[in-house]
Each structure stands twice: as structure tokens, then as C-alpha cells.
Motif scaffolding. Structure first.
Motif, short mmCIF file in Angstrom:
data_model
loop_
_atom_site.label_atom_id
_atom_site.label_comp_id
_atom_site.label_asym_id
_atom_site.label_seq_id
_atom_site.Cartn_x
_atom_site.Cartn_y
_atom_site.Cartn_z
N VAL A 1 0.83 -1.21 0.00
CA VAL A 1 0.00 0.00 0.00
C VAL A 1 0.87 1.26 0.00
O VAL A 1 0.63 2.21 -0.76
CB VAL A 1 -0.94 0.00 1.22
N PHE A 2 1.90 1.26 0.83
CA PHE A 2 2.80 2.42 0.89
C PHE A 2 3.56 2.61 -0.41
O PHE A 2 3.89 3.74 -0.78
CB PHE A 2 3.77 2.26 2.05
N ALA A 3 3.86 1.52 -1.09
CA ALA A 3 4.53 1.62 -2.39
C ALA A 3 3.64 2.32 -3.41
O ALA A 3 4.10 3.16 -4.20
CB ALA A 3 4.94 0.24 -2.89
N LEU A 4 2.35 1.99 -3.42
CA LEU A 4 1.41 2.65 -4.32
C LEU A 4 1.33 4.15 -4.01
O LEU A 4 1.32 4.99 -4.92
CB LEU A 4 0.03 2.01 -4.19
N ILE A 5 1.26 4.48 -2.73
CA ILE A 5 1.20 5.88 -2.34
C ILE A 5 2.46 6.62 -2.78
O ILE A 5 2.40 7.75 -3.29
CB ILE A 5 1.00 5.99 -0.81
N SER A 6 3.61 5.99 -2.61
CA SER A 6 4.87 6.62 -3.00
C SER A 6 4.94 6.84 -4.50
O SER A 6 5.46 7.86 -4.97
CB SER A 6 6.05 5.75 -2.55
N LEU A 7 4.42 5.90 -5.29
CA LEU A 7 4.40 6.05 -6.74
C LEU A 7 3.51 7.21 -7.17
O LEU A 7 3.84 7.96 -8.09
CB LEU A 7 3.92 4.76 -7.39
N VAL A 8 2.36 7.36 -6.50
CA VAL A 8 1.47 8.47 -6.83
C VAL A 8 2.14 9.81 -6.56
O VAL A 8 2.03 10.76 -7.34
CB VAL A 8 0.15 8.35 -6.03
N ILE A 9 2.86 9.89 -5.45
CA ILE A 9 3.45 11.16 -5.04
C ILE A 9 4.71 11.50 -5.83
O ILE A 9 4.93 12.66 -6.20
CB ILE A 9 3.77 11.12 -3.53
N ALA A 10 5.55 10.49 -6.11
CA ALA A 10 6.86 10.78 -6.71
C ALA A 10 7.06 10.15 -8.08
O ALA A 10 8.15 10.26 -8.64
CB ALA A 10 7.98 10.30 -5.77
N GLY A 11 6.04 9.53 -8.64
CA GLY A 11 6.23 8.78 -9.87
C GLY A 11 6.17 9.58 -11.16
O GLY A 11 6.51 9.06 -12.23
N ASP A 12 5.75 10.84 -11.10
CA ASP A 12 5.63 11.66 -12.31
C ASP A 12 6.83 12.61 -12.44
O ASP A 12 7.37 13.08 -11.44
CB ASP A 12 4.34 12.48 -12.28
N ALA A 13 7.21 12.87 -13.68
CA ALA A 13 8.28 13.85 -13.94
C ALA A 13 7.74 15.24 -13.63
O ALA A 13 6.65 15.61 -14.04
CB ALA A 13 8.73 13.75 -15.38
N ARG A 14 8.54 16.01 -12.88
CA ARG A 14 8.15 17.36 -12.49
C ARG A 14 9.23 18.35 -12.88
O ARG A 14 10.41 18.02 -12.95
CB ARG A 14 7.91 17.45 -10.98
N SER A 15 8.81 19.58 -13.10
CA SER A 15 9.76 20.65 -13.42
C SER A 15 10.60 20.98 -12.19
O SER A 15 10.11 20.98 -11.06
CB SER A 15 9.02 21.89 -13.91
N HIS A 16 11.86 21.28 -12.40
CA HIS A 16 12.73 21.68 -11.30
C HIS A 16 12.30 23.01 -10.70
O HIS A 16 12.64 23.31 -9.55
CB HIS A 16 14.18 21.79 -11.79
N ARG A 17 11.58 23.81 -11.46
CA ARG A 17 11.17 25.13 -10.97
C ARG A 17 9.87 25.05 -10.17
O ARG A 17 9.44 26.05 -9.60
CB ARG A 17 10.97 26.08 -12.15
N GLU A 18 9.26 23.89 -10.17
CA GLU A 18 7.99 23.75 -9.46
C GLU A 18 8.24 23.68 -7.95
O GLU A 18 8.97 22.82 -7.47
CB GLU A 18 7.26 22.49 -9.91
#
Length: 391
Positions: free
Chosen positions: A284-301
Motif C-alpha cells: 500500500v505504501f509503495a502505491l502511495i509513493s508512486l502516486v506522489i513521486a512517480g511523475d516527472a516534475r519541473s525543477h522550478r515547481e
């Protein structure tokens, strides 16, 4: 498994162990130190201390595993995002499963391992610890270990000796008995000894003070006095097993004649359902971690660090599971809620993961990030001198 999946699995696995081992060592050390008196007081060897430390370890592992996995996943994915690796993976048209599959595979393995430790290894280890404690206190003389030390040997019963001689002879006895709610008894004796059966403490040449709750004190001198120890010694050497010490087969089919089960049937129900749900937390925690950190984000965000968000949610879910499991003891209706916590959290995470949605709303994330920057700016080092002035 593809080369990229192996690469992600290796990096997450390495970070997982880097987070697991130090935290596990710290918690293990604190737990062992809390029980060090059990070994030192009874004069046990270093080997006994090592055995005790080893038996304590399995009870800590299932608690630490899920949070170490959260740290491993979020830190790895955050580093990959900062190095533009996630951006390159998305730009190359790679499927989402390239990132998700190795992480969930690792989480599934850890969950199965947690189930094995929680239901097979930990009950045997806890039984071993209780048996070790029972054997250590099997003889009253082994509980009054050090001369001239005031020692608690039972609730409301304290003993001190000045000197231990050969032949089970004790010199300079001082006994305080507060077990009776109506009065306290204080015994002084020049000499004494525990009989061969271990059921009586024979005291010679002393006095006993009887103090009632209203403050009245009566003193009686004696040449010899026998202090009854049968209540203390009849169960010595036999470990009393609780619900947490039982294996899964016993929890599924408890012995109706077991004394502890008769006294606390609710605790066995709560322990069974706790074990049936706790092992799912790494997944369950792995799924939550993927949702939070799994997408590419801009460094300026500007955003709160993914590890902080993931650990905050993980701690909240762990606390909720712990609270609900404890309530099952007296409120069986909480059983469905205990199973609902990991199921709902998993379903919500899967939906958000498929639709590339954030688990923490943007407004809340921005506010938390602003608070974090504000705290950092005020707690960080300040530059000397005035800024913006003319040279």
C-alpha cells in the motif's frame, strides 16, 4: 524483465536497504537496552544477552519495513527526476509499467516477507523471550541479584540483602510488602534463607512493622519468621503466552481451555485481524509513493519534498490501523474498518496513478511547501551586514 526495469529495481532496492539498516539498528538497540537488566541482574552470560537481542529483532522488522520502502522509493524517484531521467523515460514513449512494475514487485516481495516474519518467526521469538524471562526468575535468589541493592521482585514486593553467604543464607534482610491494600508490612531480619522448595523465606532475629492506611503502626519482634513465597514461585519457570505470542494456526483456531484466551478473547480476535492486514502495508505504501513521486516534475515547481508527503500519509495510515486494531478488542465492529483502510488506500492510489493525479491536492501542497520554505528561511544561517546597501 527489461534492462530499465532492472535498473530501477536495483536503485530502489539499494536505497531501501540504506534506509532500513540504520533505522533498524537504532530501534533494535533501544529495545535491547530496555531489557539489559534482565541479563545483568540474573548474572547471565554474554551469550544469553546475544540470544535475547536476537529474539527481539523479529518484532521490530515488520514495523520498520514499510517506512524504509517509502524512503527508498521516494528518494530514488526524486533523484531520477532531478537528473531528468523520468523526463527522458516519458519523452521516449516508455509505458508507465516500466516504472511501476519493478517497484510493485519489490513491494510484493517485502509484503510476503513481512507476513512470514509476523506470523511465523515473531511468535516463536516472543515465546523464546518469555521463556527466557520465566527461567531467569525461576529462583527468588536470582531476582535479588546484587547485594545492597533494593530490588522489586513482584508488584508491591521489594527485597534488599546486605550479604549473600554459602548455603543459600542471606544476611541483613529488608522486605517491604505493599500488596495488601489495607496495610503495608516491613520486615527486618539479621539473617534468613530460602528453603529448598523455594516456597518460604525463613527469617531470624528481626522485627516486622505493620502500617495501616490511617497511619497506625505496630511493631513485633521475632526470633524466627516464615515469609510465604508460594504465590511467587508456583508459576516461576513457566512462560505465560499472550495473543501476540501465538502462531497463526492458534489464532485461527484458539484452544477454548487456554486460560489467557478465556480471560481475554477479544485480544486474540484483534491480533488475528491485525496480522491479516499489517503485512499489506509495504504494498500500500509503495502505491502511495508512486502516486506522489512517480511523475516527472519541473525543477522550478515549488513543492513539498515527496518523501515528507509520503511519510506523512504513511504514518497517518499506520496510526489509523494501529488504533482500529486496538479498538477491535472491545468493539468487533471495527474489524471491517481495519480491512477497509488498506483496501481504500490502495484503490484510491491506483485510480490516481492511472490518471496521473496528485494524492495531495495542489493547494494543500503549495501551502505546505510555503510553510516549509518559511521555516527554512528563518532557521537557516543569516548573512552578516545589510543587504542592498551602497558599497
Amino acid at each position: 524483465m527489461k534492462l530499465l526495469e532492472i535498473y530501477i529495481l536495483r536503485r530502489v532496492g539499494q536505497m531501501f536497504f540504506v534506509a532500513l539498516l540504520p533505522v533498524l539498528a537504532i530501534i533494535w538497540t533501544t529495545q535491547v537496552l530496555q531489557r539489559v537488566n534482565l541479563v545483568t541482574d540474573s548474572g547471565q552470560s554474554v551469550g544469553s544477552f546475544a540470544m535475547l537481542a536476537t529474539l527481539i529483532l523479529p518484532s521490530i522488522i515488520p514495523i520498520v519495513l514499510p517506512f524504509a520502502l517509502v524512503i527508498g522509493i521516494t528518494q530514488t524517484l526524486t533523484t531520477m527526476n532531478n537528473d531528468s531521467e523520468l523526463t527522458v523515460i516519458d519523452a521516449a514513449g516508455a509505458k508507465r509499467s516500466i516504472l511501476v512494475r519493478p517497484i510493485l514487485l519489490l513491494a510484493a516481495v517485502i509484503s510476503v516477507f513481512s507476513f512470514f516474519v509476523d506470523n511465523v518467526v515473531e511468535p516463536k521469538a516472543k515465546t523464546g523471550v518469555r521463556q527466557m524471562v520465566a527461567e531467569t526468575y525461576a529462583d527468588l535468589l536470582s531476582t535479588v541479584i546484587e547485594e545492597k541493592n533494593f530490588r522489586k521482585i513482584d508488584d508491591g514486593l521489594f527485597v534488599q540483602i546486605s550479604e549473600r553467604l554459602a548455603g543459600r543464607v542471606l544476611r541483613g534482610l529488608f522486605v517491604v510488602d505493599e500488596r495488601d491494600p489495607a496495610f503495608d508490612m516491613i520486615y527486618y531480619a539479621r539473617e534468613g534463607a530460602v528453603d529448598q522448595s523455594g516456597t518460604s523465606l525463613l527469617m531470624k532475629d528481626g522485627e516486622v512493622q505493620r502500617k495501616t492506611r490511617d497511619g497506625n503502626v505496630s511493631i513485633i519482634r521475632f526470633d524466627s519468621y516464615s515469609f510465604d513465597l508460594s504465590d511467587l514461585t508456583e508459576n516461576r519457570g513457566e512462560a505465560t503466552l499472550r495473543a501476540s505470542d501465538r502462531d497463526l494456526s492458534f489464532l485461527l483456531n484458539p484452544d477454548p481451555t487456554d486460560k489467557d484466551y478465556i480471560a481475554k478473547p477479544g485480544s486474540y480476535t484483534a491480533e488475528l485481524h491485525r496480522r491479516m492486514t499489517d503485512w499489506t502495508l509495504p504494498f500500500v505504501f509503495a502505491l502511495i509513493s508512486l502516486v506522489i513521486a512517480g511523475d516527472a516534475r519541473s525543477h522550478r515547481e515549488a513543492r513539498l519534498h515527496p518523501m515528507i508527503s509520503a511519510l506523512g500519509i504513511a504514518f497517518a495510515l499506520r496510526w489509523a490501523s494501529f488504533y482500529v486494531a486496538n479498538e477491535i478488542d472491545t468493539r468487533p465492529v471495527y474489524i471491517m474498518l481495519l480491512y477497509g483502510i488498506p483496501v481504500v488506500a490502495s484503490l484510491v492510489s491506483i485510480v490516481l496513478l492511472n490518471f496521473h493525479r496528485q494524492l495531495v491536492p495542489t493547494a494543500i501542497g503549495d501551502r505546505l511547501s510555503a510553510i516549509s520554505r518559511f521555516v527554512s528561511s528563518h532557521l537557516g544561517p543569516r548573512k552578516n551586514g545589510k543587504s542592498g546597501g551602497a558599497a
